[in-house]
Design a protein around this motif. Structure first.
Motif, PDB file in Angstrom:
ATOM      1  N   UNK A  68      -5.972 -26.275  36.225  1.00  0.00           N
ATOM      2  CA  UNK A  68      -5.942 -27.152  34.906  1.00  0.00           C
ATOM      3  C   UNK A  68      -7.096 -28.001  34.775  1.00  0.00           C
ATOM      4  N   UNK A  69      -7.891 -28.015  33.840  1.00  0.00           N
ATOM      5  CA  UNK A  69      -8.837 -28.899  33.827  1.00  0.00           C
ATOM      6  C   UNK A  69     -10.302 -28.682  34.370  1.00  0.00           C
ATOM      7  N   UNK A  70     -10.016 -27.308  35.177  1.00  0.00           N
ATOM      8  CA  UNK A  70     -11.297 -27.024  35.755  1.00  0.00           C
ATOM      9  C   UNK A  70     -12.265 -26.201  34.948  1.00  0.00           C
ATOM     10  N   UNK A  71     -13.458 -25.940  35.302  1.00  0.00           N
ATOM     11  CA  UNK A  71     -14.389 -25.181  34.458  1.00  0.00           C
ATOM     12  C   UNK A  71     -14.458 -23.785  35.092  1.00  0.00           C
ATOM     13  N   UNK A  72     -14.298 -22.746  34.375  1.00  0.00           N
ATOM     14  CA  UNK A  72     -14.655 -21.184  34.881  1.00  0.00           C
ATOM     15  C   UNK A  72     -15.760 -20.917  34.168  1.00  0.00           C
ATOM     16  N   UNK A  73     -16.768 -19.827  34.652  1.00  0.00           N
ATOM     17  CA  UNK A  73     -17.510 -19.036  33.959  1.00  0.00           C
ATOM     18  C   UNK A  73     -17.236 -17.909  33.895  1.00  0.00           C
ATOM     19  N   UNK A  74     -17.239 -17.449  32.415  1.00  0.00           N
ATOM     20  CA  UNK A  74     -17.061 -16.085  32.030  1.00  0.00           C
ATOM     21  C   UNK A  74     -18.139 -15.533  31.612  1.00  0.00           C
TER      22      UNK A  74
END
Lengths: 405, 253
Positions: free
Chosen positions: A172-178
């Motif tokens: 939670x709070x992290x960034x993912x790239x879709x």
């Protein structure tokens, strides 16, 4: 004559030709083993489908694009693409007794976080989706209606996806790239495990449907819309209201068929259990045929045995064995054969189900009733198929039998 | 005292296809308790049928047959089996022992079918006693394949004796044995007869028949001669003679 002596006698007779005895037993072993394994596979599938349908959520009505009742296999789930954003809005506006509704769009996409990179399935839904589908959250929070309206780049991660991307670290709070678009992880979902086909249900990412359609799936239609009725009682009314609304909106005139399919959770559950039941029965009966063939094998070998031992039967009769003594002797021999075979078959069947569960990742459920039933059946088969040869032996004429060589 | 065996116009007819075979025709015969009878005849004379009938393996086609006062014609299959079990001891030409069972187990076999049944311990005791009578007391745990022909026939005799029958029926009991062993087996029968057992045997060897007390000769299903044996052989004496002859042969060679 004492039963125990007869059983001892039967075992000795069977030991006389060990190979033949083993081969005869093999039929029953395979039969019983197969019945137990097949039924446990069927039961396992059913149990899993049932739990999966329960995880679909309470009082959920599924509106699917396309008409399955019409086209059969050709019309796949959601293929017609007849459900639009306007339909969804209208449902929220006009159908009474609805506690939540969510469209569903699906797609697969490459997802990256840090140096981790996975291909996972992306589900687009409304803020109600997680609730309707009985997802729990282990950390963080669900996205809200504002996120959906604005097509915000927020995501809920399934357990598996979270573990793959972040290991033990906090997601939670992290960034993912879709597909290269950055999404903020707002929550992590509780585990659901694998479904009936062995697919990992936790290998998913849920994002707002608006974001999903914009960035991942494209298109303007939904494969399905899930609607949750307030309670069990209002469910049928909601279902029929949905039907009326969609027919009206899609301008389907009287007598024409729907271009959508509405199923309540109960209907899906009934259908699924019915079909797994059919599968279980089918698998069980195919295995049952091999049990039957095993029984015929016993009859065959007992007939050979009676012929071979005609003289012995003659001697026994001459020294005072009644027909029923001879009958019992051969019957018990057949029953010992089938019961020992059945016992070994039970062991193989149970072991086999565990092996299938381990290697194929299928759920199997060994039920006591199937074990007891198939064991008793094998004993019954011994009696049934042993009776004819035994009676043949018992009806021999002692004089003829003594003269036989 | 009534006869142990009484046949009255006893006939046995077989049907083989269209042919009717009159194996035994209108035979009347009485055998008293304690007799030692040889039934003789060429093959086809009806002696085997006679044997099967006396052994209650079959009922007469016509005429009457009383065994120990019981009318055989009135019994059903099960009653015949029980009668054989209690009153008749069978000894077969080929011994017919169960190959996988020990001598003692073979002897116990008739007791399995005793009604009412007796305890296992009693069975073992009686089997051991019967084995001692035939002089094989120490061979109880041997299998038939570990015994000589003569010993196997002794086991078969013990099996026939174990239910304390009224009658021993032997079908060519020396058919598979050499001369000396045959004499020994006849010695066992003579010994049993001396102690009161009724023995009936079928044989085609004149020599063997001379150990019996009475010879009945059959031809074409009828009794043609029924005589007491004069100059009866005694097995003990005959064996002694045989030994002397053998020694003489050895000395001269």
């Amino acid at each position: 004559m004492i039963i125990i002596t007869t059983i001892r006698m039967a075992i000795r007779a069977l030991q006389r030709n060990t190979l033949r005895t083993l081969l005869t037993m093999l039929g029953i072993i395979i039969g019983v083993g197969a019945v137990i394994a097949m039924i446990s596979i069927g039961n396992g599938a059913r149990a899993q489908i049932e739990s999966q349908i329960a995880s679909l959520g309470q009082n959920v009505i599924l509106v699917m694009s396309g008409n399955f009742t019409r086209g059969g296999m050709g019309m796949g789930f959601g293929s017609a693409g007849t459900l639009t954003k306007e339909d969804f809005d209208a449902i929220g506006r006009e159908v009474i007794g609805v506690s939540g509704a969510s469209p569903e769009v699906r797609g697969n996409a490459q997802v990256a976080a840090g140096n981790q990179n996975v291909n996972t399935s992306i589900i687009g839904g409304s803020e109600d989706y997680a609730v309707i589908r009985s997802w729990t959250l282990t950390s963080g929070a669900n996205f809200n209606d504002q996120d959906v309206r604005s097509a915000n780049k927020v995501a809920l991660l399934g357990q598996t996806t979270a573990a793959t991307l972040f290991g033990d670290g906090e997601a939670v709070g992290q960034i993912i790239r879709i597909k290269n678009a950055p999404f903020a992880v707002v929550g992590v979902l509780g585990a659901k495990g694998s479904d009936a086909r062995g697919n990992d249900q936790d290998d998913i990412i849920i994002i707002p449907w608006t974001s999903a359609m914009k960035r991942i799936t494209g298109g303007t239609t939904f494969r399905s819309i899930s609607v949750q009725a307030m309670d069990v009682a209002s469910s049928p009314q909601v279902q029929s209201d949905l039907n009326d609304l969609l027919r009206q909106r899609h301008r389907i005139s009287e007598g024409k068929e729907d271009d959508f399919t509405i199923r309540s959770q109960q209907e899906i559950a009934d259908f699924a259990t019915a079909s797994t039941k059919v599968m279980t029965v089918l698998l069980g009966s195919i295995a049952g045929v091999s049990l039957l063939v095993g029984g015929i094998g016993i009859m065959n070998i007992m007939l050979v045995s009676v012929t071979e031992r005609t003289r012995e039967i003659g001697v026994r009769m001459a020294i005072g064995a009644r027909g029923q003594d001879i009958l019992l002797q051969f019957l018990i021999e057949a029953v010992v054969l089938s019961v020992v075979g059945g016992g070994v078959g039970v062991v193989f069947g149970v072991a086999g189900s565990y092996a299938v569960a381990k290697t194929q990742n299928w759920a199997t459920l060994v039920s006591t009733s199937s074990v007891v039933l198939s064991f008793l059946t094998s004993a019954g088969i011994g009696i049934f198929f042993g009776f004819y040869p035994a009676r043949k032996a018992a009806q021999l004429d002692p004089i003829e039998a003594l003269r036989f060589d | 005292m009534s006869a142990l065996i009484k046949l009255e116009n006893f006939s046995k007819t077989y049907r083989t296809g269209e042919m009717e075979v009159h194996a035994v025709q209108s035979v009347s015969l009485e055998i008293q308790s304690g007799e030692f009878v040889a039934i003789m005849g060429a093959s086809g004379s009806g002696k085997s049928t006679m044997m099967n009938s006396l052994g209650c393996l079959d009922r007469p086609t016509s005429g009457r047959f009383w065994l120990d006062g019981v009318d055989i014609g009135s019994l059903n299959r099960d009653q015949l089996a029980d009668l054989r079990n209690k009153k008749i001891g069978f000894i077969f030409q080929g011994f017919n022992l169960l190959a996988r069972s020990t001598a003692l187990e073979n002897i116990e076999l008739p007791m399995l079918y005793l009604r009412p049944s007796i305890s296992t311990q009693q069975q073992v005791e009686r089997a051991e006693k019967a084995l001692a009578i035939v002089g094989l007391g120490n061979r109880g745990d041997h299998r038939p394949s570990q015994l000589s022909g003569g010993q196997q026939q002794r086991v078969a005799i013990a099996r026939a004796l174990v239910n304390q029958p009224k009658l021993l029926l032997a079908d060519e009991p020396t058919g598979n044995l050499d001369t000396q062993t045959s004499m020994e087996i006849m010695g066992v029968f003579q010994e049993l007869n001396r102690s009161g057992m009724t023995v009936i045997m079928v044989t085609h060897e004149l020599d063997i028949a001379r150990y019996c007390k009475r010879n009945v000769i059959m031809r074409d299903g009828r009794i043609v001669s029924d005589t007491e044996v004069l100059n009866r052989h005694d097995a003990v004496e005959e064996i002694k003679k045989l030994r002397l002859e053998q020694q003489a042969v050895q000395l001269t060679s």
